[in-house]
Design a protein around this motif. Structure first.
Motif, PDB file in Angstrom:
ATOM      1  N   ILE A 110      -2.024 -11.633   0.186  1.00  0.00           N
ATOM      2  CA  ILE A 110      -0.653 -11.767   0.689  1.00  0.00           C
ATOM      3  C   ILE A 110      -0.604 -12.896   1.714  1.00  0.00           C
ATOM      4  O   ILE A 110      -1.626 -13.303   2.257  1.00  0.00           O
ATOM      5  CB  ILE A 110      -0.160 -10.463   1.346  1.00  0.00           C
ATOM      6  CG1 ILE A 110      -1.043 -10.110   2.565  1.00  0.00           C
ATOM      7  CG2 ILE A 110      -0.149  -9.313   0.342  1.00  0.00           C
ATOM      8  CD1 ILE A 110      -0.519  -8.953   3.393  1.00  0.00           C
ATOM      9  N   GLU A 111       0.601 -13.387   1.977  1.00  0.00           N
ATOM     10  CA  GLU A 111       0.788 -14.332   3.066  1.00  0.00           C
ATOM     11  C   GLU A 111       2.113 -14.047   3.749  1.00  0.00           C
ATOM     12  O   GLU A 111       3.071 -13.592   3.122  1.00  0.00           O
ATOM     13  CB  GLU A 111       0.724 -15.780   2.583  1.00  0.00           C
ATOM     14  CG  GLU A 111       1.767 -16.187   1.582  1.00  0.00           C
ATOM     15  CD  GLU A 111       1.635 -17.660   1.204  1.00  0.00           C
ATOM     16  OE1 GLU A 111       2.656 -18.368   1.276  1.00  0.00           O
ATOM     17  OE2 GLU A 111       0.510 -18.091   0.860  1.00  0.00           O
ATOM     18  N   LEU A 112       2.164 -14.313   5.049  1.00  0.00           N
ATOM     19  CA  LEU A 112       3.367 -14.057   5.829  1.00  0.00           C
ATOM     20  C   LEU A 112       3.328 -14.913   7.085  1.00  0.00           C
ATOM     21  O   LEU A 112       2.262 -15.375   7.511  1.00  0.00           O
ATOM     22  CB  LEU A 112       3.480 -12.581   6.198  1.00  0.00           C
ATOM     23  CG  LEU A 112       2.463 -11.970   7.175  1.00  0.00           C
ATOM     24  CD1 LEU A 112       3.026 -10.671   7.758  1.00  0.00           C
ATOM     25  CD2 LEU A 112       1.131 -11.679   6.504  1.00  0.00           C
ATOM     26  N   PRO A 113       4.495 -15.147   7.706  1.00  0.00           N
ATOM     27  CA  PRO A 113       4.536 -15.958   8.923  1.00  0.00           C
ATOM     28  C   PRO A 113       3.783 -15.282  10.069  1.00  0.00           C
ATOM     29  O   PRO A 113       3.772 -14.048  10.174  1.00  0.00           O
ATOM     30  CB  PRO A 113       6.039 -16.044   9.232  1.00  0.00           C
ATOM     31  CG  PRO A 113       6.726 -15.718   7.952  1.00  0.00           C
ATOM     32  CD  PRO A 113       5.833 -14.738   7.246  1.00  0.00           C
ATOM     33  N   PHE A 114       3.177 -16.093  10.919  1.00  0.00           N
ATOM     34  CA  PHE A 114       2.468 -15.542  12.072  1.00  0.00           C
ATOM     35  C   PHE A 114       3.389 -14.679  12.908  1.00  0.00           C
ATOM     36  O   PHE A 114       3.001 -13.611  13.389  1.00  0.00           O
ATOM     37  CB  PHE A 114       1.896 -16.670  12.953  1.00  0.00           C
ATOM     38  CG  PHE A 114       1.484 -16.175  14.312  1.00  0.00           C
ATOM     39  CD1 PHE A 114       0.249 -15.576  14.499  1.00  0.00           C
ATOM     40  CD2 PHE A 114       2.354 -16.279  15.402  1.00  0.00           C
ATOM     41  CE1 PHE A 114      -0.119 -15.099  15.748  1.00  0.00           C
ATOM     42  CE2 PHE A 114       1.986 -15.800  16.648  1.00  0.00           C
ATOM     43  CZ  PHE A 114       0.749 -15.216  16.827  1.00  0.00           C
ATOM     44  N   ILE A 175       1.250 -19.928   8.894  1.00  0.00           N
ATOM     45  CA  ILE A 175       1.232 -18.871   7.890  1.00  0.00           C
ATOM     46  C   ILE A 175      -0.150 -18.212   7.858  1.00  0.00           C
ATOM     47  O   ILE A 175      -1.175 -18.896   7.896  1.00  0.00           O
ATOM     48  CB  ILE A 175       1.551 -19.430   6.488  1.00  0.00           C
ATOM     49  CG1 ILE A 175       2.978 -19.981   6.440  1.00  0.00           C
ATOM     50  CG2 ILE A 175       1.368 -18.360   5.423  1.00  0.00           C
ATOM     51  CD1 ILE A 175       4.059 -18.927   6.566  1.00  0.00           C
ATOM     52  N   ILE A 176      -0.158 -16.887   7.801  1.00  0.00           N
ATOM     53  CA  ILE A 176      -1.396 -16.131   7.668  1.00  0.00           C
ATOM     54  C   ILE A 176      -1.525 -15.659   6.228  1.00  0.00           C
ATOM     55  O   ILE A 176      -0.574 -15.145   5.647  1.00  0.00           O
ATOM     56  CB  ILE A 176      -1.421 -14.915   8.619  1.00  0.00           C
ATOM     57  CG1 ILE A 176      -1.557 -15.381  10.073  1.00  0.00           C
ATOM     58  CG2 ILE A 176      -2.556 -13.956   8.277  1.00  0.00           C
ATOM     59  CD1 ILE A 176      -1.558 -14.254  11.080  1.00  0.00           C
ATOM     60  N   LYS A 177      -2.711 -15.847   5.645  1.00  0.00           N
ATOM     61  CA  LYS A 177      -2.980 -15.404   4.287  1.00  0.00           C
ATOM     62  C   LYS A 177      -4.189 -14.472   4.319  1.00  0.00           C
ATOM     63  O   LYS A 177      -5.233 -14.814   4.867  1.00  0.00           O
ATOM     64  CB  LYS A 177      -3.273 -16.604   3.378  1.00  0.00           C
ATOM     65  CG  LYS A 177      -3.446 -16.277   1.909  1.00  0.00           C
ATOM     66  CD  LYS A 177      -3.635 -17.552   1.086  1.00  0.00           C
ATOM     67  CE  LYS A 177      -3.790 -17.259  -0.393  1.00  0.00           C
ATOM     68  NZ  LYS A 177      -3.969 -18.506  -1.186  1.00  0.00           N
ATOM     69  N   LEU A 178      -4.036 -13.286   3.750  1.00  0.00           N
ATOM     70  CA  LEU A 178      -5.076 -12.259   3.808  1.00  0.00           C
ATOM     71  C   LEU A 178      -5.419 -11.758   2.416  1.00  0.00           C
ATOM     72  O   LEU A 178      -4.539 -11.584   1.577  1.00  0.00           O
ATOM     73  CB  LEU A 178      -4.614 -11.069   4.663  1.00  0.00           C
ATOM     74  CG  LEU A 178      -4.185 -11.358   6.107  1.00  0.00           C
ATOM     75  CD1 LEU A 178      -3.558 -10.121   6.718  1.00  0.00           C
ATOM     76  CD2 LEU A 178      -5.369 -11.835   6.933  1.00  0.00           C
ATOM     77  N   THR A 179      -6.702 -11.509   2.196  1.00  0.00           N
ATOM     78  CA  THR A 179      -7.166 -10.904   0.951  1.00  0.00           C
ATOM     79  C   THR A 179      -7.974  -9.662   1.304  1.00  0.00           C
ATOM     80  O   THR A 179      -8.892  -9.728   2.118  1.00  0.00           O
ATOM     81  CB  THR A 179      -8.036 -11.875   0.139  1.00  0.00           C
ATOM     82  OG1 THR A 179      -7.280 -13.048  -0.164  1.00  0.00           O
ATOM     83  CG2 THR A 179      -8.498 -11.224  -1.157  1.00  0.00           C
ATOM     84  N   ALA A 180      -7.626  -8.541   0.680  1.00  0.00           N
ATOM     85  CA  ALA A 180      -8.319  -7.281   0.944  1.00  0.00           C
ATOM     86  C   ALA A 180      -9.189  -6.893  -0.237  1.00  0.00           C
ATOM     87  O   ALA A 180      -8.878  -7.198  -1.386  1.00  0.00           O
ATOM     88  CB  ALA A 180      -7.309  -6.169   1.226  1.00  0.00           C
ATOM     89  N   ASP A 181     -10.290  -6.225   0.039  1.00  0.00           N
ATOM     90  CA  ASP A 181     -11.172  -5.729  -1.002  1.00  0.00           C
ATOM     91  C   ASP A 181     -10.592  -4.445  -1.583  1.00  0.00           C
ATOM     92  O   ASP A 181     -10.020  -3.627  -0.866  1.00  0.00           O
ATOM     93  CB  ASP A 181     -12.559  -5.459  -0.416  1.00  0.00           C
ATOM     94  CG  ASP A 181     -13.593  -5.200  -1.495  1.00  0.00           C
ATOM     95  OD1 ASP A 181     -13.558  -4.108  -2.069  1.00  0.00           O
ATOM     96  OD2 ASP A 181     -14.423  -6.094  -1.742  1.00  0.00           O
TER      97      ASP A 181
END
Length: 300
Positions: A110-114, A175-181
């Motif tokens: 996902i990605e979203l604004p800081f 922008i923050i982009k995160l990937t979860a296991d």
């Protein structure tokens, strides 16, 4: 593994045994009971001593029901990494969970604004400065560095996963982009869950010991047995001298009573102090007849 991330979202697995959805929002967060009991998030240390920058937690018993553990014959499970603070890292972790619950319905990236991420972490607009961006960036690094290792008894099989698989920050676009296991979803699905009220944690702002004790007590059964100071010290990973640890715990219990959340007393049993939990009030209505805790002198 039987659980596939492309078929499940965090929303799908955040459900209690009674099929009542426990959806995280700005007022509450849903957490696996195991993580709240294991001491993953602990108070910040005022003084850093030897071997306090990292922790290793034996989670074999608590996480043995994971599908991957049973399918692969894993019996040794550890969580290791940098010491994670209640004051910052837990806030950021809550923001991660809330971000995935909002944007992760169809993907584990996902990605979203800081600005929105910082709001999820409970920071007001006036604090969304460069300093906060650096603090959150450092916290995401620590969360990414927290690993869950699963191995068989004879060490011939090993799987390593973590709280976060990947984190990217586009500073220019903010922008923050995160990937979860996918194992994260499994952890929520197989474990009992606890619904933590964010306003309780906000009432305890800058009181990391009381915050950590709150998450621990709220994860306990409805009628818990007396909670020994020894067990609390293990959960909070306290490093100060024993007498000081006793005072720290007493103060944290008093702070929880002051919020209206906890009705408790302290007694000495079998040469150790214990917290006797008489009641918990998630909405923080001060219990009738609650008096200050007595029986633990400053020199104990």
């Amino acid at each position: 593994m039987t659980i596939k991330n492309n078929a499940l979202s965090l929303i799908d697995v955040l459900a209690s045994k009674g099929e009542t959805k426990l959806t995280p929002n700005k007022n509450s967060t849903v957490q696996p009971v195991a993580l709240m009991r294991l001491g993953l998030f602990v108070p910040s240390l005022k003084r850093k001593g030897k071997n306090t920058d990292s922790v290793t937690i034996d989670a074999s018993e608590e996480l043995s029901k994971l599908d991957i553990a049973q399918a692969e014959g894993y019996s040794n499970i550890t969580i290791s990494g940098p010491r994670l603070s209640m004051e910052t890292d837990f806030k950021v972790w809550v923001a991660v969970i809330l971000s995935f619950s909002k944007y992760g319905r169809d993907t584990n990236t996902i990605e979203l604004p800081f600005s929105e991420f910082a709001t999820f972490a409970g920071y007001p607009d006036k604090e969304k400065t460069r300093v906060l961006r650096e603090r959150i960036s450092d916290s995401l690094t620590r969360l990414r560095g927290t690993t869950i290792s699963l191995s068989s008894k004879n060490k011939d099989k090993l799987t390593v996963t973590g709280l976060l698989q990947k984190g990217n920050w586009d500073v220019k676009a903010d922008i923050i982009k995160l990937t979860a296991d996918e194992s994260l979803w499994e952890l929520y699905q197989v474990d009992n869950q606890v619904l933590l009220q964010m306003f309780v944690l906000r009432k305890l702002a800058n009181k990391g010991t009381a915050q950590a004790l709150y998450t621990f007590i709220e994860s306990l059964p409805r009628k818990p047995i007396p909670l020994s100071f020894y067990r609390i010290k293990q959960r909070l990973v306290l490093t100060s001298p024993q007498n000081q640890q006793n005072r720290i715990i007493k103060k944290a219990v008093e702070e929880l009573i002051a919020t209206g959340y906890l009705d408790a007393s302290i007694q000495k049993r079998d040469k150790d102090w214990h917290v006797l939990i008489h009641g918990r009030n998630p909405k923080c209505h001060l219990p009738a007849g609650v008096s200050p805790i007595e029986g633990l002198d400053d020199d104990e």
